[in-house]
Design an enzyme around this catalytic site. Structure first.
Site, PDB file in Angstrom:
ATOM      1  N   ARG A 128      45.885  58.156  45.156  1.00  0.00           N
ATOM      2  CA  ARG A 128      47.128  58.921  44.926  1.00  0.00           C
ATOM      3  C   ARG A 128      46.852  60.145  44.027  1.00  0.00           C
ATOM      4  O   ARG A 128      47.289  61.251  44.316  1.00  0.00           O
ATOM      5  CB  ARG A 128      48.168  57.998  44.277  1.00  0.00           C
ATOM      6  CG  ARG A 128      49.387  58.681  43.698  1.00  0.00           C
ATOM      7  CD  ARG A 128      50.363  59.114  44.746  1.00  0.00           C
ATOM      8  NE  ARG A 128      51.547  59.737  44.155  1.00  0.00           N
ATOM      9  CZ  ARG A 128      52.368  60.536  44.805  1.00  0.00           C
ATOM     10  NH1 ARG A 128      52.151  60.818  46.074  1.00  0.00           N
ATOM     11  NH2 ARG A 128      53.409  61.053  44.214  1.00  0.00           N
ATOM     12  N   ARG A 175      31.618  46.418  53.099  1.00  0.00           N
ATOM     13  CA  ARG A 175      30.291  46.342  52.488  1.00  0.00           C
ATOM     14  C   ARG A 175      29.330  46.749  53.615  1.00  0.00           C
ATOM     15  O   ARG A 175      29.115  45.977  54.544  1.00  0.00           O
ATOM     16  CB  ARG A 175      29.996  44.926  52.008  1.00  0.00           C
ATOM     17  CG  ARG A 175      30.943  44.442  50.903  1.00  0.00           C
ATOM     18  CD  ARG A 175      30.394  43.224  50.213  1.00  0.00           C
ATOM     19  NE  ARG A 175      31.355  42.587  49.316  1.00  0.00           N
ATOM     20  CZ  ARG A 175      31.568  42.962  48.066  1.00  0.00           C
ATOM     21  NH1 ARG A 175      30.916  43.990  47.560  1.00  0.00           N
ATOM     22  NH2 ARG A 175      32.440  42.315  47.316  1.00  0.00           N
ATOM     23  N   ASP A 232      34.374  43.173  38.430  1.00  0.00           N
ATOM     24  CA  ASP A 232      33.347  42.488  37.628  1.00  0.00           C
ATOM     25  C   ASP A 232      32.979  43.243  36.343  1.00  0.00           C
ATOM     26  O   ASP A 232      32.344  42.684  35.458  1.00  0.00           O
ATOM     27  CB  ASP A 232      32.061  42.312  38.455  1.00  0.00           C
ATOM     28  CG  ASP A 232      32.260  41.386  39.641  1.00  0.00           C
ATOM     29  OD1 ASP A 232      33.357  40.820  39.773  1.00  0.00           O
ATOM     30  OD2 ASP A 232      31.309  41.229  40.433  1.00  0.00           O
ATOM     31  N   GLU A 290      31.583  32.576  37.923  1.00  0.00           N
ATOM     32  CA  GLU A 290      30.849  32.194  39.143  1.00  0.00           C
ATOM     33  C   GLU A 290      29.366  32.553  39.021  1.00  0.00           C
ATOM     34  O   GLU A 290      28.527  32.035  39.745  1.00  0.00           O
ATOM     35  CB  GLU A 290      31.448  32.847  40.389  1.00  0.00           C
ATOM     36  CG  GLU A 290      31.266  34.343  40.462  1.00  0.00           C
ATOM     37  CD  GLU A 290      31.719  34.956  41.781  1.00  0.00           C
ATOM     38  OE1 GLU A 290      31.952  34.222  42.739  1.00  0.00           O
ATOM     39  OE2 GLU A 290      31.845  36.192  41.818  1.00  0.00           O
ATOM     40  N   HIS A 294      39.393  34.771  45.255  1.00  0.00           N
ATOM     41  CA  HIS A 294      39.891  36.123  45.547  1.00  0.00           C
ATOM     42  C   HIS A 294      41.282  36.393  44.988  1.00  0.00           C
ATOM     43  O   HIS A 294      41.728  37.552  44.999  1.00  0.00           O
ATOM     44  CB  HIS A 294      39.870  36.380  47.062  1.00  0.00           C
ATOM     45  CG  HIS A 294      38.476  36.553  47.586  1.00  0.00           C
ATOM     46  ND1 HIS A 294      37.634  35.496  47.797  1.00  0.00           N
ATOM     47  CD2 HIS A 294      37.770  37.671  47.903  1.00  0.00           C
ATOM     48  CE1 HIS A 294      36.462  35.950  48.242  1.00  0.00           C
ATOM     49  NE2 HIS A 294      36.515  37.266  48.321  1.00  0.00           N
TER      50      HIS A 294
HETATM   51  O1  F6P Z   1      33.991  42.827  44.068  1.00  0.00           O
HETATM   52  C1  F6P Z   1      33.301  41.958  43.255  1.00  0.00           C
HETATM   53  C2  F6P Z   1      33.472  40.561  43.769  1.00  0.00           C
HETATM   54  O2  F6P Z   1      34.828  40.220  43.800  1.00  0.00           O
HETATM   55  C3  F6P Z   1      32.675  39.517  42.990  1.00  0.00           C
HETATM   56  O3  F6P Z   1      33.331  39.099  41.828  1.00  0.00           O
HETATM   57  C4  F6P Z   1      32.513  38.436  44.017  1.00  0.00           C
HETATM   58  O4  F6P Z   1      31.364  37.659  43.747  1.00  0.00           O
HETATM   59  C5  F6P Z   1      32.367  39.202  45.298  1.00  0.00           C
HETATM   60  O5  F6P Z   1      32.983  40.455  45.090  1.00  0.00           O
HETATM   61  C6  F6P Z   1      32.985  38.544  46.497  1.00  0.00           C
HETATM   62  O6  F6P Z   1      32.727  39.342  47.608  1.00  0.00           O
HETATM   63  P1  F6P Z   1      33.369  39.104  49.026  1.00  0.00           P
HETATM   64  O7  F6P Z   1      34.833  39.422  48.929  1.00  0.00           O
HETATM   65  O8  F6P Z   1      32.642  40.027  49.910  1.00  0.00           O
HETATM   66  O9  F6P Z   1      33.164  37.645  49.335  1.00  0.00           O
END
Ligand code: F6P
Length: 356
Positions: A20, A71, A131, A232, A265
């Site tokens: 934005r 990605r 992160d 994690e 997530h």
């Molecule tokens: O964007 C960072 C992150 O959320 C990390 O904390 C996590 O390990 C990873 O991405 C998870 O990735 P994806 O959504 O591709 O499984």
């Protein structure tokens, strides 16, 4: 200028606010700002959309990214980078702003260095990763919201845990960086925080939690819950941890149950906090002014550690060379950065004061 904007890698709350800001500030200064869809994957395919300011109204408050993300492994290879160069030229871009984390900024640096070494097309990075693992970024876009989400979840878990006098292990995101666990753990009154950077093996992690539970639920203590926040990044599966602790629970904390929750997530979604909006909007503003000043191959950082990078018109935003950002990111991830060493030192001091 014709300025492209792409969001890449794991999305982060605040990405839309950055879009934005770039759209509005860019248009107000006479530039054409276009959105590249789906991160680098969309760039390779030449997929764009308009970012007319009126069409972006209201997105500042939305989580995720209206541009989509990906990605894109292809972008890690020279052939993919060449394809990206050709697509940028084909789209007639004078500049590209990449909003993302380590992989995304690595792609931006590769393009600046190899495809457009004389600044023919300018590349600017804005750090976005829940992160907080981007070197020199201070606070990346998305971190504050993620911390708030974790704290809210832990507060809710604590309510039910106290009602039953239970112990909970809560796992939070942060692939190779324990920042989220550390910051949220303290704010949520955790009794212990487990993170990868401490280098604990499975046996040590189990013993650590057992000792905490023994103290939390020692005879005569009125404490009603134990909260263990686990990143994690600690390479011990939460199920294994819980199972091994449970095997000793009768002796360690008689009458106490243990439960596990993986936030996953949930931590990455949601509307951005006011701070994340502020960071994103101001980084977006600074990106346009940096492009106008002819800068390329740089990242803009929010409250970057003192002494790093160059000042900008915004006292909270600094300009740092992408090469320096990537070097420092590598040090953050391998644990040799002074930032990490200080963080661990401080956490150790804090841990000695935790109730558990
Ligand atoms: O964007 C960072 C992150 O959320 C990390 O904390 C996590 O390990 C990873 O991405 C998870 O990735 P994806 O959504 O591709 O499984």
């Amino acid at each position: 200028m014709k300025i492209g904007v792409l969001t890449s890698g794991g999305d982060a709350p605040g990405m839309n606010a950055a879009i934005r800001s770039l759209a509005v500030v860019g248009a107000s200064r006479g530039h054409v700002v276009v959105g590249v869809r789906d991160g680098y994957a969309g760039l390779l395919a030449g997929r764009t959309r308009s970012l007319d300011p009126d069409e972006t109204e209201g997105i500042t408050r939305q989580g995720g990214t209206i541009l989509g993300s990906s990605r894109c492994l292809e972008m890690m290879e020279p052939a993919g980078q060449e394809k990206a160069r050709a697509s940028i030229v084909n789209l007639g871009l004078d500049a590209l702003v990449v909003v993302g984390g380590n992989g995304s900024l690595t792609g931006a640096h590769a393009l600046a260095e190899k495809a457009f070494p004389r600044g023919e097309v300018k590349l600017i990075g804005l750090p976005a990763s829940i992160d907080n693992d981007v070197g020199h970024a201070g606070l990346s876009i998305g971190v504050d919201t993620a911390v708030n989400t974790i704290v809210d979840a832990c507060d809710r878990i604590s309510d039910t845990a106290r009602a039953h006098r239970r112990a909970f292990i809560v796992e939070v995101m942060g692939r190779n960086c324990g920042f989220l666990a550390m910051r949220a753990g303290i704010a949520a009154e955790a009794d212990a925080i487990l993170y990868g950077e401490a280098g604990l093996g499975e046996d040590e992690a189990v013993e650590r939690v057992r000792a905490v539970l023994r103290r939390c639920f020692a005879k005569g203590r009125a404490k009603k819950r134990a909260l263990i926040v686990k990143s994690e990044g600690l390479p011990v599966p939460i199920g294994t941890l819980k199972k091994r602790i449970q095997a000793h629970l009768d002796e360690d904390a008689p009458g106490v149950d243990i439960r596990e929750t993986v936030l996953g997530h949930v931590v990455r979604g949601g509307d951005p906090s006011a701070l994340d909006r502020t960071i994103s909007l101001r980084l977006g503003f600074a990106a346009i002014t940096a492009l106008e000043a002819g800068l390329s191959d740089v990242m803009l950082g929010w409250e970057t550690p003192f002494g790093v990078g160059r000042e900008t018109v915004d006292p909270s935003v600094r300009v740092i060379r992408l090469a320096d950002v990537l070097d420092e990111t590598a040090r953050l991830l391998d644990g040799t950065s002074p930032v990490i060493l200080r963080r661990i030192e401080m956490l150790k001091a804090v841990e000695s004061a935790l109730p558990g």
